[in-house]
Motif scaffolding. Structure first.
Motif, PDB file in Angstrom:
ATOM      1  N   ILE A 122      40.483  25.836  71.090  1.00 39.38           N
ATOM      2  CA  ILE A 122      39.853  25.760  69.771  1.00 39.38           C
ATOM      3  C   ILE A 122      39.722  24.301  69.358  1.00 39.38           C
ATOM      4  O   ILE A 122      40.698  23.550  69.391  1.00 39.38           O
ATOM      5  CB  ILE A 122      40.674  26.544  68.733  1.00 39.38           C
ATOM      6  N   GLN A 123      38.513  23.906  68.980  1.00 40.14           N
ATOM      7  CA  GLN A 123      38.267  22.521  68.604  1.00 40.14           C
ATOM      8  C   GLN A 123      38.665  22.247  67.157  1.00 40.14           C
ATOM      9  O   GLN A 123      38.982  21.116  66.798  1.00 40.14           O
ATOM     10  CB  GLN A 123      36.776  22.186  68.786  1.00 40.14           C
ATOM     11  N   THR A 124      38.616  23.263  66.302  1.00 37.67           N
ATOM     12  CA  THR A 124      38.993  23.080  64.900  1.00 37.67           C
ATOM     13  C   THR A 124      40.467  22.687  64.810  1.00 37.67           C
ATOM     14  O   THR A 124      41.322  23.331  65.404  1.00 37.67           O
ATOM     15  CB  THR A 124      38.776  24.377  64.098  1.00 37.67           C
ATOM     16  N   SER A 125      40.736  21.609  64.060  1.00 35.52           N
ATOM     17  CA  SER A 125      42.114  21.139  63.924  1.00 35.52           C
ATOM     18  C   SER A 125      42.831  21.985  62.881  1.00 35.52           C
ATOM     19  O   SER A 125      42.871  21.660  61.694  1.00 35.52           O
ATOM     20  CB  SER A 125      42.140  19.664  63.515  1.00 35.52           C
ATOM     21  N   ILE A 126      43.386  23.097  63.325  1.00 32.40           N
ATOM     22  CA  ILE A 126      44.050  24.014  62.409  1.00 32.40           C
ATOM     23  C   ILE A 126      45.405  23.425  61.998  1.00 32.40           C
ATOM     24  O   ILE A 126      46.228  23.080  62.835  1.00 32.40           O
ATOM     25  CB  ILE A 126      44.253  25.396  63.061  1.00 32.40           C
ATOM     26  N   ARG A 127      45.588  23.292  60.699  1.00 32.97           N
ATOM     27  CA  ARG A 127      46.890  22.939  60.129  1.00 32.97           C
ATOM     28  C   ARG A 127      47.323  24.092  59.246  1.00 32.97           C
ATOM     29  O   ARG A 127      46.521  24.948  58.875  1.00 32.97           O
ATOM     30  CB  ARG A 127      46.807  21.649  59.298  1.00 32.97           C
ATOM     31  N   MET A 128      48.577  24.112  58.854  1.00 34.77           N
ATOM     32  CA  MET A 128      49.051  25.216  58.042  1.00 34.77           C
ATOM     33  C   MET A 128      48.323  25.254  56.699  1.00 34.77           C
ATOM     34  O   MET A 128      48.023  26.320  56.180  1.00 34.77           O
ATOM     35  CB  MET A 128      50.561  25.104  57.825  1.00 34.77           C
ATOM     36  N   HIS A 129      48.023  24.098  56.135  1.00 37.40           N
ATOM     37  CA  HIS A 129      47.297  24.101  54.857  1.00 37.40           C
ATOM     38  C   HIS A 129      45.860  24.578  55.043  1.00 37.40           C
ATOM     39  O   HIS A 129      45.248  25.081  54.101  1.00 37.40           O
ATOM     40  CB  HIS A 129      47.313  22.710  54.227  1.00 37.40           C
ATOM     41  N   LEU A 130      45.335  24.417  56.261  1.00 36.93           N
ATOM     42  CA  LEU A 130      43.989  24.912  56.534  1.00 36.93           C
ATOM     43  C   LEU A 130      43.961  26.433  56.497  1.00 36.93           C
ATOM     44  O   LEU A 130      42.932  27.037  56.160  1.00 36.93           O
ATOM     45  CB  LEU A 130      43.519  24.411  57.900  1.00 36.93           C
ATOM     46  N   GLY A 178      58.092  21.005  58.933  1.00 33.84           N
ATOM     47  CA  GLY A 178      56.639  21.079  59.061  1.00 33.84           C
ATOM     48  C   GLY A 178      56.126  20.313  60.263  1.00 33.84           C
ATOM     49  O   GLY A 178      55.216  20.769  60.974  1.00 33.84           O
ATOM     50  N   GLU A 179      56.703  19.140  60.532  1.00 30.32           N
ATOM     51  CA  GLU A 179      56.241  18.334  61.660  1.00 30.32           C
ATOM     52  C   GLU A 179      56.548  19.028  62.987  1.00 30.32           C
ATOM     53  O   GLU A 179      55.738  19.010  63.921  1.00 30.32           O
ATOM     54  CB  GLU A 179      56.906  16.963  61.621  1.00 30.32           C
ATOM     55  N   TYR A 180      57.729  19.635  63.076  1.00 29.26           N
ATOM     56  CA  TYR A 180      58.084  20.384  64.290  1.00 29.26           C
ATOM     57  C   TYR A 180      57.085  21.502  64.527  1.00 29.26           C
ATOM     58  O   TYR A 180      56.586  21.684  65.645  1.00 29.26           O
ATOM     59  CB  TYR A 180      59.495  20.952  64.158  1.00 29.26           C
ATOM     60  N   PHE A 181      56.773  22.280  63.492  1.00 32.96           N
ATOM     61  CA  PHE A 181      55.877  23.418  63.669  1.00 32.96           C
ATOM     62  C   PHE A 181      54.478  22.953  64.055  1.00 32.96           C
ATOM     63  O   PHE A 181      53.802  23.583  64.866  1.00 32.96           O
ATOM     64  CB  PHE A 181      55.835  24.242  62.379  1.00 32.96           C
ATOM     65  N   ARG A 182      54.061  21.830  63.501  1.00 30.15           N
ATOM     66  CA  ARG A 182      52.727  21.314  63.828  1.00 30.15           C
ATOM     67  C   ARG A 182      52.659  20.792  65.266  1.00 30.15           C
ATOM     68  O   ARG A 182      51.711  21.091  65.997  1.00 30.15           O
ATOM     69  CB  ARG A 182      52.357  20.199  62.845  1.00 30.15           C
ATOM     70  N   GLU A 183      53.662  19.997  65.663  1.00 32.70           N
ATOM     71  CA  GLU A 183      53.616  19.346  66.972  1.00 32.70           C
ATOM     72  C   GLU A 183      54.022  20.271  68.112  1.00 32.70           C
ATOM     73  O   GLU A 183      53.435  20.205  69.198  1.00 32.70           O
ATOM     74  CB  GLU A 183      54.529  18.108  66.959  1.00 32.70           C
TER      75      GLU A 183
END
Length: 488
Positions: free
Chosen positions: A376-384, A359-364
């Motif tokens: 995009i200013q919205t902090s998109i995360r997978m849970h978002l 998960g950290e790899y995919f996020r970073e």
């Protein structure tokens, strides 16, 4: 000191109530009896039991908080691996330093309040402190059950109001821009499946071809994977596959056919077996063919007024361009030099994984660069994306119970959070209100109202509508009566 108190019942007969002091010094009743002798015997027995309990607690309660946590609580507390990892983090980060050397029986509510005040002084929010207090209270509840202490000092200790953050929901327009900026086919499919299903990351990264019924566009969620630090892992492995999702129950639901078709094509193209992971961490997989620089145009003029082609090392270095294509070009250039033994080549960086996408790899490495590229200013995360899936469904008119079952929520109140989460949800409510409010011609909206209904249809009364329907029905009857003899 216990005692007996005489009282009269409703018939005037004497009754004797026995009283004793519990382990906290509070007066308790040991029952009501017919004779004073029986009542005295009852409170003596109750106080003897309390004294025995105090003796046990005094012996066990002398152990240090740290010793109880490390020798009793953590080895025997039966919770999920991720929950235990969170417990250990909270204990090491915020709890053991304060209570570790204190004796269990000597920790009181005022010590808990002082600890909370200290955490607030460090800048922790009430929400974060509430999570730490939950862990601390779990330790004391376990100690109470083990007869180490006589009460839980966390009970009735207040933290302060915890404000619930408003949900930030990505719009379809933002999602399209974000999706377009993703670097490769796998990341695009991962994100597309996430927004179309609302899966949690542990469920999404554990998907396998066998979970899809491609002919029926059906997905079954029956497993999840969790990632924990190796030092806290009972097996020494980072990834643990659970034979059940978070809610404990498998669920099946329909998925958009276009997305299912993409997944099916992905499986066939890569010749994946039913048990293979659908998405894998594989830094060696061939990158998509970069576009030709001649097709990408030119960078903006630099300080000297010169421009360079996008997708070239010159565009990155001299043109100071940081677009995705220029960064990819300079990365490829540097990789070639390292492969040739130049520029002090380092070992390739790899994430510790058994093939599951970390998960950290995919996020970073995937999400954050794509957000920057898309602006995009919205902090998109997978849970978002899970939040967005639920909000889009409800905004589109999906049934609340159906959405709850798709997401795997145990309580419908959790699903209700997503009602009216989109920015235009309130506008939809206003439109619904005006649709009903303006049915009557007794209310005429002002001419300058943004949604003023000026057509004749809006001002038709119910009586006029019924009259018109009767006229149309009469004409239809005449036509039918003419056709019947002709058919005969």
């Amino acid at each position: 000191m216990g005692h007996t108190r005489k009282r009269l019942d409703r018939d005037g007969n004497p009754r004797y109530t026995a009283y004793y002091n519990d382990h906290l010094g509070k007066k308790r009743s040991a029952g009501t009896y017919n004779t004073k002798k029986e009542a005295n015997r009852a409170w003596h027995a109750a106080e003897t039991k309390v004294s025995e309990g105090r003796s046990r607690h005094l012996v066990k309660g002398r152990q240090r908080f740290r010793d109880y946590v490390e020798q009793t609580f953590l080895p025997n507390h039966n919770v999920e691996l991720t929950t235990m990892t969170n417990y250990i983090y909270a204990l090491e980060a915020h709890i053991l330093d304060c209570f570790g050397d204190m004796r269990m029986a000597e920790i009181y509510p005022d010590d808990i309040r002082a600890w909370i005040t200290e955490l607030k002084a460090k800048g922790l929010s009430n929400g974060t402190i509430a999570k730490q207090k939950t862990v601390l209270s779990a330790v004391f509840s376990s100690a109470f059950n083990d007869e180490v202490i006589v009460f839980n000092p966390c009970h009735r200790v207040k933290i302060g109001p915890v404000q619930r953050k408003a949900l930030t929901i990505v719009t379809p327009e933002e999602f399209d821009r974000f999706h377009e900026a993703l670097p490769d086919d796998q990341s695009k499919l991962v994100v597309e499946v996430a927004i179309s299903t609302g899966l949690r990351w542990g469920e999404l990264s554990e998907l396998r071809p066998k979970d899809f019924e491609f002919a029926r566009n059906l997905l079954t969620v029956s497993r999840s994977v969790v990632s924990i630090p190796k030092k806290h892992s009972p097996t020494g492995e980072r990834f643990h596959v659970k034979d059940y999702p978070k809610d404990g129950e498998r669920r099946s639901f329909k998925v958009e056919p276009a997305v299912v078709h993409k997944v099916e094509r992905w499986v066939k193209t890569r010749a994946l077996a039913p048990e293979d992971l659908l998405f894998r961490y594989d830094p060696q997989r061939p990158a998509a063919k970069p576009p030709e620089p001649a097709d990408l145009g030119w960078t903006k003029p630099n300080g000297e007024g010169r421009t360079y082609r996008h997708g070239t090392a010159s565009g990155y270095n001299a043109g100071k361009c940081r677009c995705r294509h220029c960064k990819s070009a300079i990365a490829a250039y540097r990789a070639l030099r390292r492969a040739a033994g130049l520029d002090n080549p380092r070992k390739q960086r790899r994430w510790d994984t058994d093939g599951h996408l970390p998960g950290e790899y995919f996020r970073e490495q995937v999400i954050k660069p794509a957000l920057k590229e898309a602006g995009i200013q919205t902090s998109i995360r997978m849970h978002l994306l899970r939040h967005a899936h639920a909000s889009w469904l409800l905004s589109g008119g999906a049934d609340l119970q159906v959405v709850k079952e798709r997401l795997g929520h145990s309580r419908i109140s959790t699903t209700e959070r997503y009602l009216h989460a989109l920015a235009d949800a309130d506008e939809t409510a206003l439109e619904a209100f005006n649709k009903v409010r303006n049915r009557s011609n007794s209310h005429t909206p002002p001419p300058d109202a943004p949604n003023a209904a000026t057509t004749a249809a809006t001002h038709l009364t119910a009586e006029k509508i019924l009259t018109e329907m009767s006229r149309l029905q009469a004409e239809l009857t005449k036509l039918v009566s003419k056709e019947i003899p002709r058919a005969a």
